[in-house]
Design a protein around this motif. Structure first.
Motif, PDB file in Angstrom:
ATOM      1  N   ARG A 109       0.831  -1.199   0.000  1.00 44.13           N
ATOM      2  CA  ARG A 109       0.000   0.000   0.000  1.00 44.13           C
ATOM      3  C   ARG A 109       0.865   1.248   0.000  1.00 44.13           C
ATOM      4  NH1 ARG A 109      -5.219  -0.310   1.907  1.00 44.13           N
ATOM      5  NH2 ARG A 109      -5.281   1.872   1.253  1.00 44.13           N
ATOM      6  N   THR A 110       0.612   2.093  -0.971  1.00 44.61           N
ATOM      7  CA  THR A 110       1.266   3.386  -1.054  1.00 44.61           C
ATOM      8  C   THR A 110       0.188   4.453  -1.209  1.00 44.61           C
ATOM      9  OG1 THR A 110       1.507   3.261  -3.471  1.00 44.61           O
ATOM     10  CG2 THR A 110       3.344   2.413  -2.132  1.00 44.61           C
ATOM     11  N   ALA A 111       0.582   5.706  -1.057  1.00 46.22           N
ATOM     12  CA  ALA A 111      -0.341   6.817  -1.220  1.00 46.22           C
ATOM     13  C   ALA A 111       0.400   7.972  -1.885  1.00 46.22           C
ATOM     14  CB  ALA A 111      -0.906   7.255   0.116  1.00 46.22           C
ATOM     15  N   MET A 112      -0.340   8.730  -2.683  1.00 45.19           N
ATOM     16  CA  MET A 112       0.221   9.912  -3.332  1.00 45.19           C
ATOM     17  C   MET A 112      -0.416  11.153  -2.710  1.00 45.19           C
ATOM     18  SD  MET A 112       0.205  11.136  -7.322  1.00 45.19           S
ATOM     19  CE  MET A 112       1.552  10.081  -7.829  1.00 45.19           C
ATOM     20  N   VAL A 113       0.423  12.125  -2.384  1.00 48.99           N
ATOM     21  CA  VAL A 113      -0.067  13.395  -1.854  1.00 48.99           C
ATOM     22  C   VAL A 113      -0.744  14.151  -2.995  1.00 48.99           C
ATOM     23  CG1 VAL A 113       0.609  15.587  -0.800  1.00 48.99           C
ATOM     24  CG2 VAL A 113       1.745  13.468  -0.099  1.00 48.99           C
ATOM     25  N   MET A 114      -1.977  14.591  -2.759  1.00 47.80           N
ATOM     26  CA  MET A 114      -2.761  15.236  -3.803  1.00 47.80           C
ATOM     27  C   MET A 114      -2.960  16.731  -3.568  1.00 47.80           C
ATOM     28  SD  MET A 114      -3.125  12.730  -5.787  1.00 47.80           S
ATOM     29  CE  MET A 114      -4.256  13.358  -7.008  1.00 47.80           C
ATOM     30  N   THR A 115      -2.420  17.274  -2.491  1.00 44.05           N
ATOM     31  CA  THR A 115      -2.540  18.705  -2.211  1.00 44.05           C
ATOM     32  C   THR A 115      -1.155  19.321  -2.144  1.00 44.05           C
ATOM     33  OG1 THR A 115      -2.551  18.297   0.172  1.00 44.05           O
ATOM     34  CG2 THR A 115      -4.694  18.406  -0.920  1.00 44.05           C
ATOM     35  N   ASP A 116      -1.098  20.632  -2.316  1.00 44.29           N
ATOM     36  CA  ASP A 116       0.179  21.329  -2.194  1.00 44.29           C
ATOM     37  C   ASP A 116       0.596  21.377  -0.728  1.00 44.29           C
ATOM     38  OD1 ASP A 116       0.386  21.921  -4.928  1.00 44.29           O
ATOM     39  OD2 ASP A 116      -0.859  23.709  -4.704  1.00 44.29           O
ATOM     40  N   LEU A 117       1.796  20.941  -0.454  1.00 48.66           N
ATOM     41  CA  LEU A 117       2.386  20.999   0.876  1.00 48.66           C
ATOM     42  C   LEU A 117       1.448  20.497   1.977  1.00 48.66           C
ATOM     43  CD1 LEU A 117       4.241  24.414   0.569  1.00 48.66           C
ATOM     44  CD2 LEU A 117       5.169  22.114   0.261  1.00 48.66           C
ATOM     45  N   ALA A 118       1.151  19.223   1.906  1.00 51.03           N
ATOM     46  CA  ALA A 118       0.304  18.597   2.929  1.00 51.03           C
ATOM     47  C   ALA A 118       1.104  18.460   4.224  1.00 51.03           C
ATOM     48  CB  ALA A 118      -0.156  17.221   2.461  1.00 51.03           C
ATOM     49  N   PRO A 119       0.557  18.927   5.338  1.00 44.23           N
ATOM     50  CA  PRO A 119       1.278  18.791   6.607  1.00 44.23           C
ATOM     51  C   PRO A 119       1.329  17.334   7.066  1.00 44.23           C
ATOM     52  CG  PRO A 119      -0.843  19.901   6.936  1.00 44.23           C
ATOM     53  CD  PRO A 119      -0.704  19.651   5.476  1.00 44.23           C
ATOM     54  N   VAL A 120       2.529  16.886   7.409  1.00 43.36           N
ATOM     55  CA  VAL A 120       2.737  15.559   7.985  1.00 43.36           C
ATOM     56  C   VAL A 120       2.946  15.800   9.474  1.00 43.36           C
ATOM     57  CG1 VAL A 120       4.144  13.472   7.960  1.00 43.36           C
ATOM     58  CG2 VAL A 120       3.782  14.755   5.830  1.00 43.36           C
ATOM     59  N   ARG A 121       2.011  15.314  10.268  1.00 46.63           N
ATOM     60  CA  ARG A 121       1.974  15.649  11.693  1.00 46.63           C
ATOM     61  C   ARG A 121       2.527  14.530  12.567  1.00 46.63           C
ATOM     62  NH1 ARG A 121      -0.707  20.292  12.453  1.00 46.63           N
ATOM     63  NH2 ARG A 121      -1.954  21.060  10.709  1.00 46.63           N
ATOM     64  N   HIS A 122       2.848  14.883  13.794  1.00 46.58           N
ATOM     65  CA  HIS A 122       3.389  13.935  14.768  1.00 46.58           C
ATOM     66  C   HIS A 122       2.356  12.883  15.168  1.00 46.58           C
ATOM     67  CE1 HIS A 122       6.079  12.520  17.879  1.00 46.58           C
ATOM     68  NE2 HIS A 122       5.083  12.581  18.747  1.00 46.58           N
ATOM     69  N   GLY A 123       1.101  13.235  15.169  1.00 45.61           N
ATOM     70  CA  GLY A 123       0.023  12.321  15.542  1.00 45.61           C
ATOM     71  C   GLY A 123      -1.204  12.557  14.681  1.00 45.61           C
ATOM     72  N   PRO A 124      -2.232  11.731  14.829  1.00 48.08           N
ATOM     73  CA  PRO A 124      -3.425  11.809  13.991  1.00 48.08           C
ATOM     74  C   PRO A 124      -4.428  12.869  14.462  1.00 48.08           C
ATOM     75  CG  PRO A 124      -3.609   9.927  15.446  1.00 48.08           C
ATOM     76  CD  PRO A 124      -2.252  10.546  15.690  1.00 48.08           C
ATOM     77  N   SER A 125      -4.000  14.127  14.405  1.00 48.14           N
ATOM     78  CA  SER A 125      -4.875  15.231  14.803  1.00 48.14           C
ATOM     79  C   SER A 125      -4.311  16.532  14.227  1.00 48.14           C
ATOM     80  CB  SER A 125      -4.936  15.316  16.329  1.00 48.14           C
ATOM     81  OG  SER A 125      -5.451  16.551  16.738  1.00 48.14           O
ATOM     82  N   SER A 126      -5.195  17.440  13.867  1.00 47.88           N
ATOM     83  CA  SER A 126      -4.719  18.730  13.354  1.00 47.88           C
ATOM     84  C   SER A 126      -4.103  19.575  14.473  1.00 47.88           C
ATOM     85  CB  SER A 126      -5.860  19.486  12.675  1.00 47.88           C
ATOM     86  OG  SER A 126      -6.946  19.640  13.552  1.00 47.88           O
ATOM     87  N   ALA A 127      -4.275  19.177  15.722  1.00 49.38           N
ATOM     88  CA  ALA A 127      -3.654  19.875  16.843  1.00 49.38           C
ATOM     89  C   ALA A 127      -2.203  19.436  17.059  1.00 49.38           C
ATOM     90  CB  ALA A 127      -4.465  19.627  18.119  1.00 49.38           C
ATOM     91  N   GLU A 128      -1.816  18.308  16.480  1.00 46.55           N
ATOM     92  CA  GLU A 128      -0.439  17.802  16.630  1.00 46.55           C
ATOM     93  C   GLU A 128       0.539  18.685  15.853  1.00 46.55           C
ATOM     94  OE1 GLU A 128       0.865  15.222  18.339  1.00 46.55           O
ATOM     95  OE2 GLU A 128      -1.049  14.568  19.173  1.00 46.55           O
ATOM     96  N   PRO A 129       1.793  18.761  16.319  1.00 47.59           N
ATOM     97  CA  PRO A 129       2.780  19.584  15.599  1.00 47.59           C
ATOM     98  C   PRO A 129       3.126  18.997  14.222  1.00 47.59           C
ATOM     99  CG  PRO A 129       3.792  18.427  17.454  1.00 47.59           C
ATOM    100  CD  PRO A 129       2.331  18.153  17.523  1.00 47.59           C
ATOM    101  N   VAL A 130       3.455  19.891  13.312  1.00 50.91           N
ATOM    102  CA  VAL A 130       3.838  19.497  11.952  1.00 50.91           C
ATOM    103  C   VAL A 130       5.306  19.085  11.963  1.00 50.91           C
ATOM    104  CG1 VAL A 130       4.122  20.283   9.575  1.00 50.91           C
ATOM    105  CG2 VAL A 130       2.130  21.014  10.894  1.00 50.91           C
ATOM    106  N   GLU A 131       5.573  17.874  11.463  1.00 49.71           N
ATOM    107  CA  GLU A 131       6.947  17.365  11.377  1.00 49.71           C
ATOM    108  C   GLU A 131       7.621  17.823  10.078  1.00 49.71           C
ATOM    109  OE1 GLU A 131       8.525  15.441  13.728  1.00 49.71           O
ATOM    110  OE2 GLU A 131       6.772  15.687  15.006  1.00 49.71           O
ATOM    111  N   LEU A 132       6.840  17.810   9.004  1.00 50.72           N
ATOM    112  CA  LEU A 132       7.332  18.228   7.693  1.00 50.72           C
ATOM    113  C   LEU A 132       6.139  18.449   6.770  1.00 50.72           C
ATOM    114  CD1 LEU A 132       7.644  15.557   5.312  1.00 50.72           C
ATOM    115  CD2 LEU A 132       8.566  14.738   7.474  1.00 50.72           C
TER     116      LEU A 132
END
Length: 172
Positions: A109-132
């Motif tokens: 299983r792979t996935a392709m990012v479909m948005t510009d600069l999608a935030p990759v976060r530390h945990g599964p929440s928009s409150a988590e810090p962005v890692e990259l």
């Protein structure tokens, strides 16, 4: 028995026999739900990835059909929507559709990012810090998804991306 009776009786017997077998035929056609592949018995649709660095997407299920597109990247996520023999009807991240031979596909299983600069976060929440931030069209290994978030591995880095930002997993 009259001549009419000799003709009508076999016809009536045949109709009765046909009527008796119809429920059996109907029951046997319901055995395979439409959301399961006819060849593999696996769920449809489902996500897989292209195994080969060169894969011909064809207009139909066979080498006699013309090539619509040539994939030149392994790990490209595709969605299987139908099966016919050793061929799989797929849809790619850009909306392209066609048939690939099953030997060109991987269950990885792979996935392709479909948005510009999608935030990759530390945990599964928009409150988590962005890692990259992952750029559009970046392909990552999809580890798991839950509650609208997917854990991905990207060049040794691991983080969580909103499933809505990816092709390779359903948002729900």
């Amino acid at each position: 028995m009259s001549r009419i009776g000799e003709r009508v009786l076999p016809v009536l017997a045949g109709l009765l026999l046909l009527a008796w077998t119809l429920p059996v035929v109907a029951a046997s056609t319901d055995a395979a739900p439409a959301d399961v592949g006819s060849e593999t018995g696996l769920p449809l649709p489902r996500f897989v990835s292209v195994k080969s660095t060169t894969a011909n997407l064809r207009a139909g299920p066979g080498t006699d059909y013309p090539i619509r597109w040539i994939y030149r990247r392994a790990d490209m996520p595709v969605r299987i929507v139908d099966e016919h023999g050793n061929w799989r009807a797929v849809r790619d991240p850009f909306g392209g559709e066609g048939w690939l031979h099953s030997s060109l596909l991987s269950g990885r299983r792979t996935a392709m990012v479909m948005t510009d600069l999608a935030p990759v976060r530390h945990g599964p929440s928009s409150a988590e810090p962005v890692e990259l931030y992952a750029e559009r069209r970046v392909i990552a290994v999809l580890e798991l998804c839950r509650d609208g978030w997917c854990r991905i591995s990207l060049e040794g880095r691991v983080g969580w991306v909103a499933a809505a930002d990816l092709f390779g997993s359903d948002p729900d």
